[in-house]
Design a protein around this motif. Structure first.
Motif, mmCIF file in Angstrom:
data_model
loop_
_atom_site.group_PDB
_atom_site.id
_atom_site.type_symbol
_atom_site.label_atom_id
_atom_site.label_comp_id
_atom_site.label_asym_id
_atom_site.label_seq_id
_atom_site.Cartn_x
_atom_site.Cartn_y
_atom_site.Cartn_z
ATOM 1 N N UNK A 1 0.506 19.740 -14.169
ATOM 2 C CA UNK A 1 -0.353 19.789 -15.353
ATOM 3 C C UNK A 1 -1.469 18.753 -15.315
ATOM 4 N N UNK A 2 -1.500 17.938 -14.245
ATOM 5 C CA UNK A 2 -2.532 16.910 -14.155
ATOM 6 C C UNK A 2 -1.922 15.549 -13.906
ATOM 7 N N UNK A 3 -2.681 14.516 -14.203
ATOM 8 C CA UNK A 3 -2.240 13.152 -13.950
ATOM 9 C C UNK A 3 -1.753 12.524 -15.245
ATOM 10 N N UNK A 4 -0.549 11.976 -15.215
ATOM 11 C CA UNK A 4 0.112 11.523 -16.433
ATOM 12 C C UNK A 4 0.498 10.057 -16.306
ATOM 13 N N UNK A 5 -0.039 9.221 -17.184
ATOM 14 C CA UNK A 5 0.345 7.812 -17.183
ATOM 15 C C UNK A 5 1.205 7.461 -18.395
ATOM 16 N N UNK A 6 1.502 8.453 -19.246
ATOM 17 C CA UNK A 6 2.359 8.220 -20.417
ATOM 18 C C UNK A 6 3.787 8.581 -20.020
ATOM 19 N N UNK A 7 4.468 7.656 -19.376
ATOM 20 C CA UNK A 7 5.764 7.938 -18.785
ATOM 21 C C UNK A 7 6.907 7.594 -19.737
ATOM 22 N N UNK A 8 7.916 8.454 -19.748
ATOM 23 C CA UNK A 8 9.165 8.109 -20.413
ATOM 24 C C UNK A 8 9.865 7.041 -19.578
ATOM 25 N N UNK A 9 10.805 6.291 -20.170
ATOM 26 C CA UNK A 9 11.518 5.281 -19.374
ATOM 27 C C UNK A 9 12.199 5.874 -18.142
ATOM 28 N N UNK B 1 0.836 -1.206 0.000
ATOM 29 C CA UNK B 1 0.000 0.000 0.000
ATOM 30 C C UNK B 1 0.866 1.251 0.000
ATOM 31 N N UNK B 2 1.970 1.219 0.742
ATOM 32 C CA UNK B 2 2.904 2.345 0.733
ATOM 33 C C UNK B 2 3.506 2.520 -0.662
ATOM 34 N N UNK B 3 3.838 1.409 -1.314
ATOM 35 C CA UNK B 3 4.359 1.470 -2.677
ATOM 36 C C UNK B 3 3.322 2.109 -3.607
ATOM 37 N N UNK B 4 2.061 1.695 -3.451
ATOM 38 C CA UNK B 4 0.992 2.264 -4.274
ATOM 39 C C UNK B 4 0.884 3.762 -4.065
ATOM 40 N N UNK B 5 0.960 4.214 -2.824
ATOM 41 C CA UNK B 5 0.904 5.647 -2.540
ATOM 42 C C UNK B 5 2.059 6.373 -3.207
ATOM 43 N N UNK B 6 3.242 5.759 -3.178
ATOM 44 C CA UNK B 6 4.390 6.368 -3.834
ATOM 45 C C UNK B 6 4.209 6.491 -5.336
ATOM 46 N N UNK B 7 3.649 5.454 -5.954
ATOM 47 C CA UNK B 7 3.363 5.508 -7.398
ATOM 48 C C UNK B 7 2.397 6.644 -7.717
ATOM 49 N N UNK B 8 1.288 6.701 -6.978
ATOM 50 C CA UNK B 8 0.286 7.733 -7.234
ATOM 51 C C UNK B 8 0.847 9.135 -7.006
ATOM 52 N N UNK B 9 1.633 9.293 -5.951
ATOM 53 C CA UNK B 9 2.208 10.603 -5.661
ATOM 54 C C UNK B 9 3.083 11.092 -6.810
ATOM 55 N N UNK B 10 3.760 10.174 -7.489
ATOM 56 C CA UNK B 10 4.635 10.554 -8.589
ATOM 57 C C UNK B 10 3.895 10.702 -9.922
ATOM 58 N N UNK B 11 2.709 10.121 -10.046
ATOM 59 C CA UNK B 11 1.948 10.283 -11.292
ATOM 60 C C UNK B 11 1.300 11.659 -11.378
ATOM 61 N N UNK B 12 1.047 12.275 -10.247
ATOM 62 C CA UNK B 12 0.449 13.600 -10.241
ATOM 63 C C UNK B 12 1.476 14.665 -10.580
ATOM 64 N N UNK B 13 1.127 15.574 -11.490
ATOM 65 C CA UNK B 13 1.997 16.676 -11.869
ATOM 66 C C UNK B 13 1.195 17.967 -11.809
#
Length: 304
Positions: A265-273, A251-263
């Motif tokens: 400019x909004x929420x971005x799932x099209x990530x560069x490598x 769950x902590x890992x999930x929170x970390x993922x979500x925290x980094x997806x937010x920018x």
């Protein structure tokens, strides 16, 4: 307030884990838990605006849960209330991880309405956990997820649980349906094997990503990987730490993922490598902050 393009709506259960005390194996310590509640607390502690839309009961356990959420800074204005007791999860740690035995029936924990009308006010909506498969919450989760898939970034963590009170065929079907709706799927390799037992977890991730999703797979001590719709998957090793407790690490890992997806400019799932690797490394550090202690409260990495 958590409303707005940078906020997350978390829908699911907040319950109590009964965890063995290491020095007294016959004694259980009660600690607030539930995957969605853990994710909400993690997001708040990482500075992401978040609202929890589960349900709280009328007992002392519920008051402890409420204090934990409120102290972290989670918005509880959409949390349902009931006089019923709180659901319990009896933890059974073993060499391969922690199993659970659940006491779920006739509790407040799964009695909350759908939040389909609210999803457009949030940039992202997280669903998963037991609430996705336990009625009456499962209907609310499905309805909210369908709306979120149209209006927000829908994030699904199947977090598969097995128990005598859960119909495995129906439960796995509901979780597969949520994954099909999702924009982002985070799952462990064990979750993926239970959902699609005829496939290697890597193949399941590639299929889900090939349909336009961001997929994050955790593999315990073997690290984590991210699969994007375009480009090859990337992976990072687990953070080397002395493990004290694994409860709440995913769950902590999930929170970390979500925290980094937010920018901004909004929420971005099209990530560069490079950005996908950065996201995984950050999430792994957040998870490591949980496994080195006896509780489930994550902290942000010092370099974040």
């Amino acid at each position: 307030m958590s409303d707005g393009p940078d906020g997350v709506l978390v829908l699911g259960e907040a319950l109590v884990d009964l965890v063995p005390v290491p020095s007294e194996p016959d004694v259980r310590r009660a600690q607030p838990g539930g995957a969605p509640a853990n994710v909400a607390v993690g997001l708040a502690r990482l500075g992401t605006p978040v609202a929890f839309a589960g349900a709280l009961g009328g007992d002392g356990f519920a008051r402890s849960i409420e204090r934990r959420l409120a102290d972290a800074g989670v918005d509880l204005t959409r949390c349902a209330r009931s006089d019923l007791p709180t659901a319990l999860a009896v933890a059974d740690p073993g060499e391969t991880g922690t199993g659970y035995h659940f006491h779920l029936q006739s509790t407040a924990t799964f009695r909350f309405p759908d939040r389909a009308a609210d999803v457009g006010r949030f940039g992202a909506v997280y669903v998963g956990g037991l609430a996705a498969v336990v009625e009456p919450a499962a209907q609310a989760v499905a309805s909210t997820a369908q709306a979120a898939a149209r209006h927000s970034l829908l994030v699904v963590d199947p977090n598969v649980r097995e128990d005598r009170t859960i119909d495995p065929r129906r439960g796995l079907g509901l979780l597969r349906d949520l994954c099909a709706l999702a924009h982002v799927v985070k799952a462990s390799d064990e979750d993926l094997l239970r959902l699609w037992p005829d496939r290697d977890p890597d193949e399941s991730c590639r299929r889900l990503a090939g349909e336009g999703r961001l997929v994050v797979m955790t593999r315990g001590a073997h690290g984590a990987a991210a699969y994007t719709p375009a480009g090859p998957p990337v992976s990072v090793p687990a953070v080397p730490v002395d493990v004290v407790n694994t409860i709440g690490a995913g769950d902590a890992f999930m929170a970390g993922v979500l925290a980094r997806l937010g920018t901004r400019a909004g929420w971005d799932r099209t990530l560069s490598p490079d950005r996908a690797v950065s996201m995984l490394e950050f999430a792994a550090q957040v998870a490591a902050s949980v496994v080195t202690q006896t509780g489930t409260e994550p902290t942000a990495p010092a370099h974040a």
